[in-house]
Motif scaffolding. Structure first.
Motif, mmCIF file in Angstrom:
data_model
loop_
_atom_site.group_PDB
_atom_site.id
_atom_site.type_symbol
_atom_site.label_atom_id
_atom_site.label_comp_id
_atom_site.label_asym_id
_atom_site.label_seq_id
_atom_site.Cartn_x
_atom_site.Cartn_y
_atom_site.Cartn_z
ATOM 1 N N SER A 4 5.263 13.923 -36.571
ATOM 2 C CA SER A 4 6.418 14.835 -36.581
ATOM 3 C C SER A 4 5.924 16.216 -36.167
ATOM 4 O O SER A 4 4.718 16.451 -36.091
ATOM 5 C CB SER A 4 6.981 14.980 -37.983
ATOM 6 O OG SER A 4 7.465 13.783 -38.459
ATOM 7 N N ALA A 5 6.872 17.132 -36.011
ATOM 8 C CA ALA A 5 6.522 18.521 -35.709
ATOM 9 C C ALA A 5 5.852 19.145 -36.934
ATOM 10 O O ALA A 5 6.103 18.736 -38.069
ATOM 11 C CB ALA A 5 7.778 19.291 -35.333
ATOM 12 N N PHE A 39 10.429 11.024 -33.104
ATOM 13 C CA PHE A 39 11.713 11.740 -33.100
ATOM 14 C C PHE A 39 12.340 11.865 -31.716
ATOM 15 O O PHE A 39 13.408 12.429 -31.594
ATOM 16 C CB PHE A 39 11.449 13.134 -33.716
ATOM 17 C CG PHE A 39 12.587 14.101 -33.833
ATOM 18 C CD1 PHE A 39 13.766 13.768 -34.496
ATOM 19 C CD2 PHE A 39 12.457 15.409 -33.333
ATOM 20 C CE1 PHE A 39 14.784 14.713 -34.646
ATOM 21 C CE2 PHE A 39 13.468 16.351 -33.483
ATOM 22 C CZ PHE A 39 14.635 15.991 -34.142
ATOM 23 N N THR A 52 10.775 22.350 -36.760
ATOM 24 C CA THR A 52 12.104 21.949 -36.261
ATOM 25 C C THR A 52 13.176 22.912 -36.774
ATOM 26 O O THR A 52 14.044 23.348 -36.010
ATOM 27 C CB THR A 52 12.408 20.487 -36.658
ATOM 28 O OG1 THR A 52 11.294 19.685 -36.260
ATOM 29 C CG2 THR A 52 13.669 19.970 -35.982
ATOM 30 N N ARG A 90 17.638 14.134 -37.556
ATOM 31 C CA ARG A 90 16.640 14.708 -38.458
ATOM 32 C C ARG A 90 15.935 13.608 -39.253
ATOM 33 O O ARG A 90 16.565 12.683 -39.746
ATOM 34 C CB ARG A 90 17.289 15.722 -39.416
ATOM 35 C CG ARG A 90 17.891 16.954 -38.749
ATOM 36 C CD ARG A 90 16.905 17.733 -37.883
ATOM 37 N NE ARG A 90 15.688 18.153 -38.527
ATOM 38 C CZ ARG A 90 15.517 19.315 -39.141
ATOM 39 N NH1 ARG A 90 16.508 20.180 -39.204
ATOM 40 N NH2 ARG A 90 14.357 19.629 -39.679
ATOM 41 N N GLY A 91 14.634 13.740 -39.341
ATOM 42 C CA GLY A 91 13.848 12.742 -40.067
ATOM 43 C C GLY A 91 13.533 11.505 -39.240
ATOM 44 O O GLY A 91 12.968 10.527 -39.743
ATOM 45 N N GLY A 92 13.866 11.546 -37.928
ATOM 46 C CA GLY A 92 13.803 10.344 -37.098
ATOM 47 C C GLY A 92 12.416 9.837 -36.725
ATOM 48 O O GLY A 92 12.294 8.735 -36.183
HETATM 49 N N1 ASP Z 1 10.690 16.982 -36.776
HETATM 50 C C1 ASP Z 1 11.912 16.230 -36.994
HETATM 51 C C2 ASP Z 1 12.686 16.809 -38.178
HETATM 52 O O1 ASP Z 1 12.234 17.776 -38.775
HETATM 53 C C3 ASP Z 1 11.673 14.758 -37.157
HETATM 54 C C4 ASP Z 1 10.968 14.308 -38.416
HETATM 55 O O2 ASP Z 1 10.426 15.129 -39.159
HETATM 56 O O3 ASP Z 1 10.928 13.091 -38.659
HETATM 57 O O4 ASP Z 1 13.736 16.327 -38.485
#
Ligand code: ASP
Ligand code: ADP
Ligand code: MG
Length: 406
Positions: free
Chosen positions: A41-42, A136, A47, A150-152
Motif C-alpha cells: 500500500s502507499a 490498490f 492516500t 479504499r483499503g483495496g
Molecule cells: N492506499 C490505499 C488506501 O489508503 C489502499 C490500501 O491501503 O489498501 O486506501
C-alpha cells in the motif's frame, strides 16, 4: 518450494525503518527457497494526504484524475521497498498494477478486477526475482489507471494469490490479527486464532477495516486461506478460512460503521400498491449504484406511512436528489435525512442456532441508555442504527456483554 504472497499495509511501510523491516521479512521468506510476490500500500497516510492535496486545487475533480493521483502513492512504496531489497543483495523488481497485469472495470475510484494476466510476474519469478507489486490499482480498457476503493490493496494481494494458486497469502498490518472488536478502541478485545470467510466478510462489510471486504469475498470464492498478522511482531496471526472449527464462539465480533446516513420518505399515501411504490423507489436508487441497507416502514398515521432506509454517507446527496425528483409522483410530502448516525453490528455463525442473542444485545444497549433507531438481522448478524454519539459506548457495552462477562 512454495509461492507466497505477502501484503504490507500503509503503516508497515510508513518510513525507511519500516521499509527495511519489511525487506527483512520478505528476504527471509525468499531465503527459505520460496517464490515471493509482495503487494504494498502507499506509505502511512499518503492516500489521505493526496486526497487533501486534490481538494486544495479542485473541490470536484474528475474521478479519472483522482485515480491518476491516488495510484502514485503505491508507486513510491513499491520502488522504495525494491531499493531496500536491492541494497540487501537480493534480485528484485517492482511493477505497477498495469505491468503486473491487473485488468479492471472502468469505475474510477471503485474499479473491479476482471483478471490478472500474471505472465510478467511469472517471468520475473522464473528469473528468481522477488516481485513487488503496487496494490490498490489496475488499468481499464481505455488504458487508464484505476483504483480499487479504499483499503483495496488487500484485494490486489488475494487476486494474485487466487490467479497463481499461491500456497499462502499473508496480510501484514499494524495489529497482530483479527480481534473480537477494534483492539485500538476496545482494550479487552480478544484475538481470534481463526475465523470463517462468512463471518470475516460480514465484519469487514460492517466496518472492521482490518480487511477489505472484497478481498474476503475473493478468498472465499477461490478458497485461499489468509493469514492476518503484524509486520512488527513475529507472532502467529489469525487464519481466515472456510470453517473456523477452533473456536466455536457464539459471536465472533462487534463492528461499527460511521460511514452511513439515514433517509426518510415522509407521508407516502398508505393505499394498495405501496409495496410497488417502495419497489420503484429502491430500483431507482439501485439503477444509480446506490445500495440501500436497513429498511423500515413506519406504522401508518393519517393514512400515510414513512419509509426510512440507510445508504453510504457519500451517496446521501445523490440519493436525496433522486428522491426529490420523484417525491411528488409517489405522493410523499417530504424527504428528510440524518448523517449523524452510526451502525453497530454483531456477527457470529453461532447465532443461527442460538435464540436470544438479539435480546442480549438490546439489553446491553438498554443498560447504557442507548436508543436504537433501526434494526436489521440476518442469519449471522444483527445491526442497529444509533445516534453517532452513542457509537463507542454501544460497542463497549455489547463487547462487555458477550466477551468480558462470560
Ligand atoms: N492506499 C490505499 C488506501 O489508503 C489502499 C490500501 O491501503 O489498501 O486506501
Ligand atoms: P493496513 O494499512 O495495514 O491495511 P488498516 O488500517 O486498513 O491497515 O487495518 C488495520 C486496522 O483495522 C487496525 O489498526 C485496527 O484499528 C482496525 N480494526 C478494526 N476492527 C478490527 C478488528 N476486529 N480486528 C483487528 N483490527 C481491527
Ligand atoms: Mg487496509
Amino acid at each position: 518450494m512454495a509461492l507466497i504472497v505477502q501484503k504490507f499495509g500503509g503503516s508497515s511501510v510508513k518510513d525507511a525503518e519500516r521499509i527495511n523491516n519489511v525487506a527483512d521479512i520478505v528476504t527471509s521468506t525468499y531465503k527459505e527457497g520460496n517464490d515471493v510476490v509482495v503487494v504494498v500500500s502507499a506509505q502511512g497516510d499518503t492516500t489521505d494526504d493526496l486526497i487533501a492535496k486534490a481538494a486544495e486545487i479542485n473541490d470536484k475533480p474528475s474521478k479519472r484524475e483522482m485515480d491518476m493521483l491516488l495510484s502514485s502513492g503505491e508507486q513510491i512504496s513499491a520502488s522504495l521497498l525494491a531499493m531496500a531489497i536491492e541494497r540487501m543483495g537480493y534480485p528484485v523488481v517492482s511493477l505497477l498494477g498495469w505491468q503486473a497485469g491487473f485488468d479492471t472495470s472502468s469505475d474510477y475510484g471503485n474499479a473491479r478486477i476482471k483478471r490478472v494476466n500474471v505472465q510478467r510476474i511469472e517471468q520475473e519469478l522464473d528469473k528468481r526475482r522477488i516481485v513487488v507489486v503496487t496494490g490498490f490499482q489496475g488499468v481499464n480498457r481505455y488504458g487508464d489507471m484505476t483504483t480499487l476503493g479504499r483499503g483495496g490493496s488487500d484485494t490486489s494481494a488475494v487476486a494474485i494469490a487466487a490467479t497463481m494458486h499461491a500456497d499462502l497469502c499473508q496480510i501484514f498490518t499494524d495489529v497482530d490479527g483479527v480481534y473480537t472488536a477494534d483492539p485500538r478502541k476496545i482494550p479487552g478485545a480478544i484475538k481470534l486464532s481463526s475465523i470463517s470467510y462468512d463471518e470475516m466478510l460480514e465484519l469487514a462489510t460492517l466496518g472492521a477495516q482490518v480487511l477489505h471486504n472484497r478481498s474476503v469475498e475473493m478468498a472465499k470464492k477461490y478458497n485461499i486461506e489468509l493469514e492476518v498478522l503484524s509486520s512488527l511482531t513475529r507472532r502467529k496471526g489469525t487464519i481466515v478460512k472456510e470453517e473456523s472449527n477452533v473456536e466455536k464462539m457464539l459471536i465472533s465480533g462487534v463492528a461499527k460503521d460511521d460511514n452511513i446516513a439515514r433517509i426518510s420518505i415522509i407521508g407516502v399515501p398508505d393505499k394498495p400498491g405501496l409495496a410497488f411504490k417502495a419497489f420503484k423507489i429502491f430500483s431507482k436508487l439501485a439503477s444509480k449504484g446506490i445500495n440501500v441497507d436497513i429498511i423500515l416502514q413506519s406504522i401508518g398515521r393519517n393514512g400515510t406511512k414513512d419509509i426510512s432506509f440507510t445508504v453510504d454517507k457519500n451517496k446521501m446527496d445523490d440519493a436525496i436528489a433522486l428522491l426529490q425528483q420523484n417525491a411528488e409522483k409517489w405522493g410523499a410530502s417530504n424527504i428528510v435525512s440524518d448523517d449523524n448516525v452510526t451502525k453497530v453490528s454483531i456477527v457470529g455463525a453461532g447465532m443461527e442456532t442460538h435464540p436470544g442473542v438479539a435480546a442480549e444485545m438490546f439489553e446491553a444497549l438498554f443498560s447504557r441508555s442507548v436508543n436504537i433507531q433501526m434494526i436489521s438481522t440476518s442469519e449471522i448478524k444483527i445491526s442497529v442504527l444509533l445516534n453517532k454519539a452513542d457509537g463507542d459506548r454501544a460497542v463497549e457495552a455489547i463487547h462487555e456483554k458477550f466477551f468480558e462477562n462470560h
